[in-house]
Design a protein around this motif. Structure first.
Motif, PDB file in Angstrom:
ATOM      1  N   GLU A 127       0.995   1.775 -37.331  1.00  0.00           N
ATOM      2  CA  GLU A 127       0.583   2.121 -35.974  1.00  0.00           C
ATOM      3  C   GLU A 127      -0.224   0.971 -35.378  1.00  0.00           C
ATOM      4  OE1 GLU A 127      -1.798   5.562 -33.572  1.00  0.00           O
ATOM      5  OE2 GLU A 127      -0.424   6.126 -35.175  1.00  0.00           O
ATOM      6  N   PHE A 128       0.261   0.460 -34.256  1.00  0.00           N
ATOM      7  CA  PHE A 128      -0.337  -0.691 -33.571  1.00  0.00           C
ATOM      8  C   PHE A 128      -0.454  -0.353 -32.102  1.00  0.00           C
ATOM      9  CE2 PHE A 128       0.508  -4.816 -31.354  1.00  0.00           C
ATOM     10  CZ  PHE A 128      -0.685  -5.428 -31.668  1.00  0.00           C
ATOM     11  N   GLN A 129      -1.681  -0.296 -31.600  1.00  0.00           N
ATOM     12  CA  GLN A 129      -1.951   0.040 -30.199  1.00  0.00           C
ATOM     13  C   GLN A 129      -1.223   1.317 -29.795  1.00  0.00           C
ATOM     14  OE1 GLN A 129      -1.222  -3.348 -27.650  1.00  0.00           O
ATOM     15  NE2 GLN A 129      -2.740  -4.605 -28.695  1.00  0.00           N
ATOM     16  N   GLU A 130      -1.354   2.337 -30.620  1.00  0.00           N
ATOM     17  CA  GLU A 130      -0.822   3.677 -30.386  1.00  0.00           C
ATOM     18  C   GLU A 130       0.701   3.751 -30.402  1.00  0.00           C
ATOM     19  OE1 GLU A 130      -2.626   5.023 -26.773  1.00  0.00           O
ATOM     20  OE2 GLU A 130      -4.650   4.853 -27.580  1.00  0.00           O
ATOM     21  N   ARG A 131       1.372   2.772 -31.010  1.00  0.00           N
ATOM     22  CA  ARG A 131       2.827   2.805 -31.167  1.00  0.00           C
ATOM     23  C   ARG A 131       3.151   2.528 -32.638  1.00  0.00           C
ATOM     24  NH1 ARG A 131       5.739   1.878 -26.129  1.00  0.00           N
ATOM     25  NH2 ARG A 131       7.573   2.274 -27.405  1.00  0.00           N
ATOM     26  N   THR A 132       4.222   3.120 -33.132  1.00  0.00           N
ATOM     27  CA  THR A 132       4.648   2.912 -34.512  1.00  0.00           C
ATOM     28  C   THR A 132       5.674   1.787 -34.538  1.00  0.00           C
ATOM     29  OG1 THR A 132       4.282   5.245 -34.990  1.00  0.00           O
ATOM     30  CG2 THR A 132       5.631   4.009 -36.549  1.00  0.00           C
ATOM     31  N   LEU A 133       5.295   0.680 -35.166  1.00  0.00           N
ATOM     32  CA  LEU A 133       6.157  -0.501 -35.192  1.00  0.00           C
ATOM     33  C   LEU A 133       7.351  -0.302 -36.109  1.00  0.00           C
ATOM     34  CD1 LEU A 133       3.579  -3.429 -35.473  1.00  0.00           C
ATOM     35  CD2 LEU A 133       4.640  -2.493 -33.419  1.00  0.00           C
ATOM     36  N   LYS A 134       8.436  -0.954 -35.758  1.00  0.00           N
ATOM     37  CA  LYS A 134       9.618  -1.048 -36.614  1.00  0.00           C
ATOM     38  C   LYS A 134       9.804  -2.525 -36.924  1.00  0.00           C
ATOM     39  CE  LYS A 134      10.396   3.259 -36.508  1.00  0.00           C
ATOM     40  NZ  LYS A 134      10.002   4.017 -37.678  1.00  0.00           N
ATOM     41  N   VAL A 135       9.670  -2.888 -38.185  1.00  0.00           N
ATOM     42  CA  VAL A 135       9.759  -4.290 -38.593  1.00  0.00           C
ATOM     43  C   VAL A 135      10.914  -4.425 -39.584  1.00  0.00           C
ATOM     44  CG1 VAL A 135       8.540  -6.224 -39.647  1.00  0.00           C
ATOM     45  CG2 VAL A 135       7.270  -4.558 -38.292  1.00  0.00           C
ATOM     46  N   ARG A 136      11.830  -5.324 -39.264  1.00  0.00           N
ATOM     47  CA  ARG A 136      13.006  -5.594 -40.096  1.00  0.00           C
ATOM     48  C   ARG A 136      13.258  -7.097 -40.102  1.00  0.00           C
ATOM     49  NH1 ARG A 136      12.488  -0.797 -40.461  1.00  0.00           N
ATOM     50  NH2 ARG A 136      13.765   0.902 -39.746  1.00  0.00           N
ATOM     51  N   GLU A 137      14.059  -7.543 -41.047  1.00  0.00           N
ATOM     52  CA  GLU A 137      14.490  -8.929 -40.995  1.00  0.00           C
ATOM     53  C   GLU A 137      15.491  -9.053 -39.851  1.00  0.00           C
ATOM     54  OE1 GLU A 137      15.885 -12.549 -43.869  1.00  0.00           O
ATOM     55  OE2 GLU A 137      15.393 -10.599 -44.721  1.00  0.00           O
ATOM     56  N   ALA A 138      15.331 -10.074 -39.035  1.00  0.00           N
ATOM     57  CA  ALA A 138      16.192 -10.251 -37.866  1.00  0.00           C
ATOM     58  C   ALA A 138      17.589 -10.654 -38.301  1.00  0.00           C
ATOM     59  CB  ALA A 138      15.605 -11.298 -36.938  1.00  0.00           C
ATOM     60  N   LYS A 139      18.571 -10.147 -37.577  1.00  0.00           N
ATOM     61  CA  LYS A 139      19.957 -10.522 -37.832  1.00  0.00           C
ATOM     62  C   LYS A 139      20.305 -11.720 -36.958  1.00  0.00           C
ATOM     63  CE  LYS A 139      21.223  -5.771 -38.730  1.00  0.00           C
ATOM     64  NZ  LYS A 139      21.950  -4.607 -38.235  1.00  0.00           N
ATOM     65  N   GLU A 140      21.206 -12.561 -37.452  1.00  0.00           N
ATOM     66  CA  GLU A 140      21.651 -13.698 -36.665  1.00  0.00           C
ATOM     67  C   GLU A 140      22.431 -13.195 -35.454  1.00  0.00           C
ATOM     68  OE1 GLU A 140      21.071 -17.024 -37.068  1.00  0.00           O
ATOM     69  OE2 GLU A 140      19.686 -16.431 -38.655  1.00  0.00           O
ATOM     70  N   ARG A 141      22.240 -13.875 -34.323  1.00  0.00           N
ATOM     71  CA  ARG A 141      22.949 -13.502 -33.103  1.00  0.00           C
ATOM     72  C   ARG A 141      24.441 -13.809 -33.288  1.00  0.00           C
ATOM     73  NH1 ARG A 141      20.895 -15.507 -27.355  1.00  0.00           N
ATOM     74  NH2 ARG A 141      19.817 -13.535 -27.390  1.00  0.00           N
ATOM     75  N   GLN A 142      25.279 -12.847 -32.960  1.00  0.00           N
ATOM     76  CA  GLN A 142      26.720 -13.014 -33.087  1.00  0.00           C
ATOM     77  C   GLN A 142      27.281 -13.684 -31.837  1.00  0.00           C
ATOM     78  OE1 GLN A 142      28.540 -12.157 -35.806  1.00  0.00           O
ATOM     79  NE2 GLN A 142      26.631 -11.578 -36.810  1.00  0.00           N
ATOM     80  N   GLU A 143      28.092 -14.709 -32.037  1.00  0.00           N
ATOM     81  CA  GLU A 143      28.760 -15.375 -30.924  1.00  0.00           C
ATOM     82  C   GLU A 143      30.000 -14.555 -30.571  1.00  0.00           C
ATOM     83  OE1 GLU A 143      27.768 -17.985 -29.143  1.00  0.00           O
ATOM     84  OE2 GLU A 143      25.954 -18.054 -30.349  1.00  0.00           O
ATOM     85  N   ASP A 144      30.167 -14.244 -29.293  1.00  0.00           N
ATOM     86  CA  ASP A 144      31.297 -13.438 -28.828  1.00  0.00           C
ATOM     87  C   ASP A 144      32.397 -14.372 -28.361  1.00  0.00           C
ATOM     88  OD1 ASP A 144      32.888 -11.383 -28.075  1.00  0.00           O
ATOM     89  OD2 ASP A 144      31.643 -10.727 -26.378  1.00  0.00           O
ATOM     90  N   ASP A 145      33.525 -14.427 -29.104  1.00  0.00           N
ATOM     91  CA  ASP A 145      34.625 -15.327 -28.783  1.00  0.00           C
ATOM     92  C   ASP A 145      35.427 -14.876 -27.569  1.00  0.00           C
ATOM     93  OD1 ASP A 145      33.974 -16.950 -30.881  1.00  0.00           O
ATOM     94  OD2 ASP A 145      35.307 -15.926 -32.308  1.00  0.00           O
ATOM     95  N   SER A 146      35.353 -13.607 -27.208  1.00  0.00           N
ATOM     96  CA  SER A 146      36.164 -13.101 -26.097  1.00  0.00           C
ATOM     97  C   SER A 146      35.666 -13.568 -24.736  1.00  0.00           C
ATOM     98  CB  SER A 146      36.202 -11.569 -26.134  1.00  0.00           C
ATOM     99  OG  SER A 146      34.889 -11.063 -25.925  1.00  0.00           O
ATOM    100  N   GLN A 147      34.459 -14.083 -24.631  1.00  0.00           N
ATOM    101  CA  GLN A 147      33.916 -14.523 -23.345  1.00  0.00           C
ATOM    102  C   GLN A 147      34.278 -15.956 -23.037  1.00  0.00           C
ATOM    103  OE1 GLN A 147      29.742 -13.760 -23.169  1.00  0.00           O
ATOM    104  NE2 GLN A 147      30.005 -11.538 -23.165  1.00  0.00           N
ATOM    105  N   GLN A 148      34.898 -16.688 -23.950  1.00  0.00           N
ATOM    106  CA  GLN A 148      35.219 -18.086 -23.700  1.00  0.00           C
ATOM    107  C   GLN A 148      36.585 -18.276 -23.146  1.00  0.00           C
ATOM    108  OE1 GLN A 148      34.394 -20.264 -27.270  1.00  0.00           O
ATOM    109  NE2 GLN A 148      32.215 -19.928 -27.074  1.00  0.00           N
TER     110      GLN A 148
END
Length: 157
Positions: A136-157
């Motif tokens: 609990e941090f400043q009246e909120r319950t934190l969710k802490v996880r290892e960050a996932k790598e950002r996925q590159e979207d090939d369909s937008q190119q």
């Protein structure tokens, strides 16, 4: 009561009592109530200066600027909107080395979005996740996880 005042109040009172007893041993023709006033005034001037000097020493960076060890990035969710980078860095620094803190903001409004990323020493990452997930941090319950790598979207190119 502000945290700085809360931290300095015991020192102020102790210095006031010491000044009272110090002045009380002098055989001056002054009412003892004036000794209390002088002690409180001295403490009110000296203690904030001492607390600021001590606080400046405590704010030294935890990790040197040229940190070259392994790092890990943690995702921190459910952050209070009023939380800033310094507060998050201070929280995580108590469990290990923090390299960088990035809190995400909305592009249009500039307001915080309630999540961010904390770059930490890889050896401290697991401990931080264990200690700070569901914390609990400043009246909120934190969710802490290892960050996932950002996925590159090939369909937008």
């Amino acid at each position: 009561m502000s945290p700085t005042l809360r931290a300095s109040l015991p020192y102020t009172l102790a210095l006031a009592v010491l000044a009272y007893f110090g002045f009380a041993f002098f055989t001056l023709e002054i009412n003892q109530a004036w000794f209390v006033v002088i002690g409180v005034l001295l403490a009110g001037i000296l203690v904030p200066i001492l607390v600021d000097v001590k606080g400046a020493a405590d704010t030294a960076p935890v990790v040197p600027a040229d940190f070259d060890g392994e790092t890990a990035t943690l995702y921190v969710g459910n952050l209070p909107y009023r939380a800033n980078e310094d507060a998050v860095k201070e929280l995580f620094s108590s469990y290990g080395a923090v390299i960088n803190v990035r809190l995400m903001k909305d592009r249009q409004t500039g307001r915080r979005r309630g999540f961010g990323f904390v770059e930490v020493s890889a050896k401290d990452a697991a401990k931080m996740i264990n200690k700070l997930n569901d914390f609990e941090f400043q009246e909120r319950t934190l969710k802490v996880r290892e960050a996932k790598e950002r996925q590159e979207d090939d369909s937008q190119q």
